[in-house]
Write a protein that holds these residues in place. Structure first.
Motif, PDB file in Angstrom:
ATOM      1  N   CYS A   1     -59.571  46.964  37.236  1.00 18.29           N
ATOM      2  CA  CYS A   1     -59.502  47.876  38.383  1.00 18.29           C
ATOM      3  C   CYS A   1     -59.902  49.295  37.978  1.00 18.29           C
ATOM      4  O   CYS A   1     -60.600  49.984  38.730  1.00 18.29           O
ATOM      5  CB  CYS A   1     -58.113  47.859  39.005  1.00 18.29           C
ATOM      6  SG  CYS A   1     -57.721  46.326  39.875  1.00 18.29           S
TER       7      CYS A   1
ATOM      8  N   CYS B   1     -62.033  41.761  39.630  1.00 21.38           N
ATOM      9  CA  CYS B   1     -60.757  42.236  40.188  1.00 21.38           C
ATOM     10  C   CYS B   1     -60.159  41.241  41.186  1.00 21.38           C
ATOM     11  O   CYS B   1     -59.026  40.803  41.016  1.00 21.38           O
ATOM     12  CB  CYS B   1     -60.942  43.588  40.872  1.00 21.38           C
ATOM     13  SG  CYS B   1     -61.521  44.889  39.781  1.00 21.38           S
TER      14      CYS B   1
ATOM     15  N   HIS C   1     -63.091  51.166  39.477  1.00 23.63           N
ATOM     16  CA  HIS C   1     -62.922  52.473  40.121  1.00 23.63           C
ATOM     17  C   HIS C   1     -63.908  53.472  39.536  1.00 23.63           C
ATOM     18  O   HIS C   1     -64.558  54.230  40.267  1.00 23.63           O
ATOM     19  CB  HIS C   1     -61.476  52.951  39.956  1.00 23.63           C
ATOM     20  CG  HIS C   1     -61.228  54.276  40.590  1.00 23.63           C
ATOM     21  ND1 HIS C   1     -61.327  55.455  39.893  1.00 23.63           N
ATOM     22  CD2 HIS C   1     -60.908  54.607  41.865  1.00 23.63           C
ATOM     23  CE1 HIS C   1     -61.071  56.462  40.699  1.00 23.63           C
ATOM     24  NE2 HIS C   1     -60.813  55.975  41.904  1.00 23.63           N
TER      25      HIS C   1
ATOM     26  N   LEU D   1     -59.073  50.453  44.891  1.00 23.67           N
ATOM     27  CA  LEU D   1     -58.877  50.356  43.445  1.00 23.67           C
ATOM     28  C   LEU D   1     -58.016  51.499  42.918  1.00 23.67           C
ATOM     29  O   LEU D   1     -57.187  51.294  42.033  1.00 23.67           O
ATOM     30  CB  LEU D   1     -60.227  50.321  42.721  1.00 23.67           C
ATOM     31  CG  LEU D   1     -61.045  49.055  42.921  1.00 23.67           C
ATOM     32  CD1 LEU D   1     -62.430  49.215  42.321  1.00 23.67           C
ATOM     33  CD2 LEU D   1     -60.334  47.840  42.352  1.00 23.67           C
TER      34      LEU D   1
END
Length: 162
Positions: A61, A93, A65, A17
């Motif tokens: 994303c 995602c 993350h 990510l």
């Protein structure tokens, strides 16, 4: 032992990510609708929808993350939270990359047998867009294969809890 597997997957997904965020950010920071139209004359509204979906993917994303980072930084690894996060990442995602809800592009499922890229666009797009997807697709596919387990496992757990 199982915790270490989930934790390792979480670290792999976080790295993936992080890389995807940089690539999406670089593309979106350098690309405008006008630039796409200059690169290749086409349907302005279609190009807008592609850029809009890329922005959504970037946000998904980034959020993914951050979620991975928070779970990995906690004092004690929370396997349940990690599994639920990996499940959500699969949908937000990975699935959104291959088949966005707005249907700006789609996945050609037969491409797995031909060795070609699976992302197809409904209309012609500039090479920069096509190259972006070609560059990202194999990494998204790899993570998709790793996270498919959480898709089926989570659904099974939800059905059993009813």
């Amino acid at each position: 032992m199982a915790n270490s597997i989930v934790e390792t997957q979480m670290k792999d997904v976080q790295q993936f990510l992080s890389s995807a965020v940089v690539i999406f950010e670089d593309f979106l920071n350098e690309t405008t609708l006008s630039a796409l139209l200059e690169e290749k004359q086409g349907d302005k509204d279609y190009y807008k929808s592609i850029l809009t979906n890329l922005r959504k993917l970037l946000v998904y994303c980034e959020e993914g993350h951050d979620a991975c980072r928070i779970i990995l930084m906690s004092d004690q690894f929370q396997r349940g939270a990690a599994e639920k996060t990996l499940y959500r990442l699969y949908h937000h995602c990975i699935e959104e990359f291959f088949a966005p809800r707005s249907d700006s592009w789609y996945e050609n499922s037969r491409s797995a047998y031909t060795g070609k890229n699976s992302i197809r666009f409904h209309k012609e797009v500039p090479d920069s867009v096509s190259n972006l997807f070609k560059g990202l697709e194999s990494d998204f596919q790899k993570i998709r294969e790793e996270l498919e387990y959480y898709e089926t496992d989570y659904r099974t757990k939800m059905m059993q809890s009813k």
